[in-house]
Design an enzyme around this catalytic site. Structure first.
Site, mmCIF file in Angstrom:
data_model
loop_
_atom_site.group_PDB
_atom_site.id
_atom_site.type_symbol
_atom_site.label_atom_id
_atom_site.label_comp_id
_atom_site.label_asym_id
_atom_site.label_seq_id
_atom_site.Cartn_x
_atom_site.Cartn_y
_atom_site.Cartn_z
ATOM 1 N N HIS A 59 -8.712 -30.431 5.735
ATOM 2 C CA HIS A 59 -7.795 -30.441 6.881
ATOM 3 C C HIS A 59 -8.350 -29.647 8.077
ATOM 4 O O HIS A 59 -9.554 -29.357 8.118
ATOM 5 C CB HIS A 59 -6.403 -29.942 6.454
ATOM 6 C CG HIS A 59 -5.946 -30.580 5.167
ATOM 7 N ND1 HIS A 59 -5.398 -31.839 5.122
ATOM 8 C CD2 HIS A 59 -6.027 -30.153 3.873
ATOM 9 C CE1 HIS A 59 -5.136 -32.159 3.848
ATOM 10 N NE2 HIS A 59 -5.513 -31.157 3.076
ATOM 11 N N GLU A 96 -2.612 -24.556 4.007
ATOM 12 C CA GLU A 96 -3.760 -24.990 3.198
ATOM 13 C C GLU A 96 -5.044 -24.990 4.027
ATOM 14 O O GLU A 96 -6.114 -24.610 3.535
ATOM 15 C CB GLU A 96 -3.509 -26.394 2.641
ATOM 16 C CG GLU A 96 -4.673 -26.924 1.814
ATOM 17 C CD GLU A 96 -4.544 -28.402 1.472
ATOM 18 O OE1 GLU A 96 -3.484 -28.990 1.764
ATOM 19 O OE2 GLU A 96 -5.518 -28.972 0.947
ATOM 20 N N HIS A 153 -9.749 -27.815 -1.255
ATOM 21 C CA HIS A 153 -8.335 -28.018 -0.916
ATOM 22 C C HIS A 153 -7.467 -27.168 -1.841
ATOM 23 O O HIS A 153 -7.960 -26.537 -2.786
ATOM 24 C CB HIS A 153 -7.935 -29.485 -1.136
ATOM 25 C CG HIS A 153 -8.491 -30.437 -0.119
ATOM 26 N ND1 HIS A 153 -7.705 -31.071 0.816
ATOM 27 C CD2 HIS A 153 -9.766 -30.864 0.094
ATOM 28 C CE1 HIS A 153 -8.471 -31.852 1.575
ATOM 29 N NE2 HIS A 153 -9.723 -31.752 1.156
ATOM 30 N N GLU A 232 -8.894 -29.014 -5.996
ATOM 31 C CA GLU A 232 -7.572 -28.506 -5.607
ATOM 32 C C GLU A 232 -7.448 -27.174 -6.339
ATOM 33 O O GLU A 232 -7.261 -27.132 -7.547
ATOM 34 C CB GLU A 232 -6.464 -29.478 -6.053
ATOM 35 C CG GLU A 232 -6.564 -30.870 -5.441
ATOM 36 C CD GLU A 232 -6.019 -30.957 -4.011
ATOM 37 O OE1 GLU A 232 -5.583 -29.931 -3.459
ATOM 38 O OE2 GLU A 232 -6.043 -32.069 -3.439
HETATM 39 ZN ZN ZN Z 1 -5.579 -30.929 1.016
#
Ligand code: ZN
Length: 267
Positions: A59, A96, A153, A232
């Site tokens: 992001h 995030e 992430h 993640e």
């Molecule tokens: Zn993400």
């Protein structure tokens, strides 16, 4: 007489080999010292010298300020997807994008200290920036023939008690990721081991329960020609994991685990 001398000289040159002669000519004044230091430097200080690693911090902090740009469809591996998404956050509002950025910076620094060349897919974490799009992230390692590309992430699951990390890899899917599926899986397993070695647990809310997830819907993975995985690191909506993610000590531990995984993969 002269002809015989020339023939002898030629025989000497051929006998030694041009490589040997070139090496002799190129030798420094004190070859033993130079060689000794060189070897020590390579083996003890820069084990990742010559390696190229792409780190993709998920992001961008300002994505939510640029809906038109972020929602533009881009190629994602046989289909299109929005350029990017805003990402999730902890219940306390720690984004995030910022977590991914902070961990990525720690990982990049450590890998550079180990001698690697590291490229980041974004160079800031700012409210007045957006992207890059997933297609650019996906291709980020291709032109430079990177040894690997790791996308960082964190998840945002509201399922009760959901916690733990998982690593996402592309499937064996021609013509997109059939060429990188096997080494990407090796990378994912190495990253999983690294994070487990840093005392993180695999996700308890992902099917399979082994901390690995194979997905064909991610442009960031589909467009890569080099081994790649997306991690993640945990569930930002878990209060316990949010505490770790928001602490410098916790982020350093994530980075340690990731670097251990990368080093394991690179042998
Ligand atoms: Zn993400």
């Amino acid at each position: 007489m002269l002809r015989r001398a020339v023939v002898l000289l030629l025989a000497l040159v051929v006998g030694l080999g041009f490589d040997t002669l070139a090496a002799l000519a190129a030798q420094p004044a004190d070859p033993l010292v130079e060689q000794g230091e060189g070897r020590a430097r390579v083996e003890t200080k820069e084990p990742l010298s010559g390696r190229t690693i792409v780190i993709d911090p998920g992001h961008q902090l300002g994505n939510h300020n640029y809906p038109a740009q972020i929602n533009r469809p881009v190629p994602a591996g046989g289909f299109t997807k929005p350029c990017n998404t805003t990402g999730t956050a902890t219940n306390g509002g720690y984004p995030e994008a910022t977590f991914a950025w902070q961990v990525s910076r720690l990982v990049a620094k450590r890998l550079r200290d180990l001698g690697a060349t590291v490229r980041l897919t974004r160079h800031s974490n700012r409210q007045d920036r957006w992207g890059p799009c997933v297609d650019a992230r996906g291709r980020a390692g291709n032109a430079i023939d990177a040894d690997l590309k790791l996308s960082i992430h964190a998840d945002g699951s509201y399922a009760a008690g959901a916690r733990g990390f998982h690593v996402i890899v592309p499937p064996d899917r021609a013509p997109w990721t059939d060429d990188i599926a096997a080494p990407s899986m090796r990378l994912a397993r190495a990253v999983r081991s690294g994070l487990q070695g840093a005392d993180f647990v695999v996700a308890n809310y992902i099917a399979g329960g082994d901390g690995l997830d194979v997905r064909s819907d991610l442009g960031t993975l589909n467009l890569s020609d080099v081994p790649t995985a997306m991690v993640e690191l945990g569930n930002m909506r878990s209060a316990a994991e949010a505490r770790v993610m928001t602490s410098p000590k916790g982020r350093a531990r994530y980075a340690r685990g990731l670097v251990a995984g990368v080093r394991d993969f690179l042998g």
